[in-house]
Each structure stands twice: as C-alpha cells, then as structure tokens.
Design an enzyme around this catalytic site. Structure first.
Site, PDB file in Angstrom:
ATOM      1  N   ASN A  34      -5.758  -4.822  -6.119  1.00 22.25           N
ATOM      2  CA  ASN A  34      -6.787  -4.027  -5.752  1.00 22.25           C
ATOM      3  C   ASN A  34      -6.762  -2.551  -5.479  1.00 22.25           C
ATOM      4  O   ASN A  34      -7.575  -1.729  -5.527  1.00 22.25           O
ATOM      5  CB  ASN A  34      -7.184  -4.497  -4.258  1.00 22.25           C
ATOM      6  CG  ASN A  34      -8.369  -3.912  -3.581  1.00 22.25           C
ATOM      7  OD1 ASN A  34      -9.688  -3.996  -4.207  1.00 22.25           O
ATOM      8  ND2 ASN A  34      -7.946  -3.149  -2.663  1.00 22.25           N
ATOM      9  N   TYR A  77     -11.634   7.766 -14.958  1.00 20.65           N
ATOM     10  CA  TYR A  77     -11.851   6.548 -14.014  1.00 20.65           C
ATOM     11  C   TYR A  77     -12.550   5.571 -14.758  1.00 20.65           C
ATOM     12  O   TYR A  77     -12.239   4.310 -14.966  1.00 20.65           O
ATOM     13  CB  TYR A  77     -13.061   6.933 -12.897  1.00 20.65           C
ATOM     14  CG  TYR A  77     -13.114   5.894 -11.853  1.00 20.65           C
ATOM     15  CD1 TYR A  77     -12.086   5.400 -11.305  1.00 20.65           C
ATOM     16  CD2 TYR A  77     -14.352   5.094 -11.966  1.00 20.65           C
ATOM     17  CE1 TYR A  77     -12.583   4.218 -10.317  1.00 20.65           C
ATOM     18  CE2 TYR A  77     -14.849   4.070 -10.907  1.00 20.65           C
ATOM     19  CZ  TYR A  77     -13.637   3.639 -10.291  1.00 20.65           C
ATOM     20  OH  TYR A  77     -13.893   2.872  -9.265  1.00 20.65           O
ATOM     21  N   LYS A  84     -11.215   1.725 -16.166  1.00 23.48           N
ATOM     22  CA  LYS A  84     -11.803   0.638 -15.703  1.00 23.48           C
ATOM     23  C   LYS A  84     -12.426  -0.397 -16.846  1.00 23.48           C
ATOM     24  O   LYS A  84     -12.449  -1.394 -16.786  1.00 23.48           O
ATOM     25  CB  LYS A  84     -13.146   0.987 -14.627  1.00 23.48           C
ATOM     26  CG  LYS A  84     -12.887   1.588 -13.257  1.00 23.48           C
ATOM     27  CD  LYS A  84     -11.612   0.614 -12.480  1.00 23.48           C
ATOM     28  CE  LYS A  84     -11.360   1.043 -11.251  1.00 23.48           C
ATOM     29  NZ  LYS A  84     -10.515   0.248 -10.486  1.00 23.48           N
ATOM     30  N   ASP A  90       0.820  -1.277   0.022  1.00 23.36           N
ATOM     31  CA  ASP A  90      -0.097  -0.114  -0.246  1.00 23.36           C
ATOM     32  C   ASP A  90       0.846   1.326  -0.124  1.00 23.36           C
ATOM     33  O   ASP A  90       2.057   1.199   0.669  1.00 23.36           O
ATOM     34  CB  ASP A  90      -0.910  -0.006   1.229  1.00 23.36           C
ATOM     35  CG  ASP A  90      -1.923   0.875   1.224  1.00 23.36           C
ATOM     36  OD1 ASP A  90      -3.138   0.564   0.731  1.00 23.36           O
ATOM     37  OD2 ASP A  90      -2.059   2.218   1.118  1.00 23.36           O
ATOM     38  N   ASP A 149       4.144   1.976  -4.330  1.00 26.40           N
ATOM     39  CA  ASP A 149       3.112   2.699  -5.003  1.00 26.40           C
ATOM     40  C   ASP A 149       2.918   1.552  -6.443  1.00 26.40           C
ATOM     41  O   ASP A 149       3.953   1.232  -6.994  1.00 26.40           O
ATOM     42  CB  ASP A 149       3.706   4.032  -5.757  1.00 26.40           C
ATOM     43  CG  ASP A 149       2.544   4.537  -6.651  1.00 26.40           C
ATOM     44  OD1 ASP A 149       1.423   4.082  -6.846  1.00 26.40           O
ATOM     45  OD2 ASP A 149       2.806   5.669  -6.917  1.00 26.40           O
ATOM     46  N   VAL A 150       1.840   0.909  -6.517  1.00 25.00           N
ATOM     47  CA  VAL A 150       1.648   0.193  -7.788  1.00 25.00           C
ATOM     48  C   VAL A 150       2.069   0.760  -9.108  1.00 25.00           C
ATOM     49  O   VAL A 150       2.267   0.084 -10.080  1.00 25.00           O
ATOM     50  CB  VAL A 150       0.202  -0.471  -7.841  1.00 25.00           C
ATOM     51  CG1 VAL A 150      -0.065  -1.389  -6.382  1.00 25.00           C
ATOM     52  CG2 VAL A 150      -0.711   0.476  -8.001  1.00 25.00           C
TER      53      VAL A 150
END
Length: 283
Positions: free
Chosen positions: A90, A156, A160, A37, A63-64
């Site tokens: 996630n 967003y 997605k 995270d 950080d992803v």
C-alpha cells in the site's frame, strides 16, 4: 467482514491513511498485523494503538524502495508468525509538475516507491505464500490514475499505470503456476488521507527539493496546491477501506472505490479505440 482469528495480515505504508485503517479493521477481526512504514514515530504510534486493542503486532521501520529492507521485513514476518494470509502493498507517494520541468529525482523517488516497492514486496512474499497450502492474497494499491490520465501529476500517473499492469501480470503468472495466491489491484480516486505529507519522507539524502528551481516556481506551486486541496475533499478513509475489504473477500481483481468514475473509464476505452487524442477527465 469475516473472522480473521489466527490469520496474519501484512501492510506496507501501514502507519497512515488507507494502510492504517486496513490494519485497524483486520486487527478488530482477530488478525495478527505486520506493519512496515518509512515514518518511525507514526509507525510505533500505530502499533501501540493496535496493541491496546489486544492485537499482536510486528512493526518494522523501512522504505519499500529498499529491496534488502523489504526482504528483511518478510523474513521477520515469517519468523514471527509462520504464515501470511494477506499482503497489502500500500505504500505510495505523489508528485506534481510538467514532464519537461519536474526534476528527474522526483521520478526516481516516485517510481522507486510506487512501482519498485510493489515489485520488492511481491518478490519478498509471493514465493513463500505460494508454498503455503492455503489461499492467500496480495493486494496492490494502484489508483484511478492508473485507468484515467490526470494531467497534473505525470510521474504519479505513469507509476499507477505500471502498478496496475504489473498486478495483472502477477495474477496471470500466479494462475499459470496453479498458485493458491490471488492478486488484486485497488484503484481508488481521491481519499481523504495525508498523502500530501509524502515529501517529508523522501529517502534522497543527495537531493533537497528546496534547492531545485522548478520546485520553487509558480507553476509547481499551483500544481501542488491542486494535490493538497483535493485530499480533504476525498472519500473518507473508512468508506474506501470498506470497499477494499469487500472486494478482496469477494475475490474481485480490480477494486474500484469510486463508481462515479466508471463512465469516464468507459469513455477512455472508446477514445483509445477511436485513435483520438486524450481528453481531460470530467470530474
């Protein structure tokens, strides 16, 4: 829920919301948990919560959107546990605005987390999971906004739709090589989380939202209020995670947490086939 004793569950975005509840549930079922995270204090708090229940926990801050950081995390997971059974990719953020006014930096940040974060996690884990001689799962969090267009949040929605598409391709490619790894896409509608706090964790030192005129405008303020106002009204996190776990355990690819939206999804397909212009989702 099955017994996960001896299993290892990886969760990115594991310090809050859906990710944190996933970690709780699998820890209760006996799994070792690896958390990743961007918010270090919350991450350590979550890790300590799980450890007090007797769970074995690896917690890594990062950080992803940073490919090297995700790769280092994967190395530490395999070094620590020697296996991975489930990866919940996630971590996610949200923004609001109009396509012609929302700053490019918003798009860079959001696509970096919501899309490239999934790519980085898949690249870091998939090959090593495929080399294991047992079934395992990669579970990508997309959104109902990957199936239905939400007019308030263009970046967003774009992220997605991309998340769902890349997860479909991932699953097809895993099937194509006979991998024991299965991919799943989770498409929740609104869940009662603290997603609205995501602006606090931008990894963009060169960009200050407070300096951008549009992000101080009345239009943006109204649109962001819609985002923040919807979250407390969403499905309880515990209920959403129950559906997600059941979906993974039953080998469901597309996991829908809010069946009330199914007619709208079917209606969108009909609109596409008819060539009609988009229509607002009826909530």
């Amino acid at each position: 829920m099955k017994d996960y004793s001896g299993k290892v569950v990886v969760v990115t975005g594991g310090a809050h919301g859906i990710g944190a509840e996933i970690a709780r549930r699998y820890a209760q079922a006996g799994a070792a948990i690896a958390l990743f995270d961007i918010e270090a204090p919350a991450l350590e708090t979550m890790a300590e919560e799980l450890r007090t229940t007797g769970a074995t926990v690896l917690a890594v801050h990062g950080d992803v959107a940073d490919y090297a950081a995700v790769g280092d995390f994967a190395d530490r997971v395999f070094e620590s546990f020697g296996r991975v059974d489930l990866v919940f990719s996630n971590a996610g953020v949200i923004s609001a605005g109009t396509i012609w006014e929302e700053p490019v930096e918003d798009w860079d940040w959001l696509l970096g987390v919501n899309v490239k974060g999934l790519v980085h996690t898949a690249k870091a884990f998939t090959a090593r999971m495929s080399a294991q001689d047992f079934p395992s799962d990669i579970v990508n969090t997309a959104s109902i906004a990957g199936l239905l267009t939400v007019e308030n949040s263009p970046a967003y929605v774009a992220s997605k739709f991309a998340a769902l598409g890349l997860t479909e391709v991932l699953d097809l490619q895993l099937q194509g090589i006979g991998s024991p790894v299965r991919a799943h896409a989770v498409c929740p509608a609104v869940v009662s989380t603290d997603l609205g706090r995501c602006n606090e964790h931008r990894n963009q030192p060169e960009f200050n939202p407070a300096d951008h005129p549009y992000l101080q405008s009345t239009d943006y303020t109204k649109r962001w209020a819609v985002v923040e106002g919807s979250l407390p009204l969403g499905m309880p996190v515990e209920d959403a995670v129950e559906v997600i776990i059941e979906g993974v355990e039953s080998n469901t690819f597309l996991i829908l947490t809010h069946p009330a939206y199914n007619p709208a999804i079917a209606g969108r397909v009909q609109l596409l086939l008819s060539g009609s212009h988009p229509q607002l989702v009826q909530r």
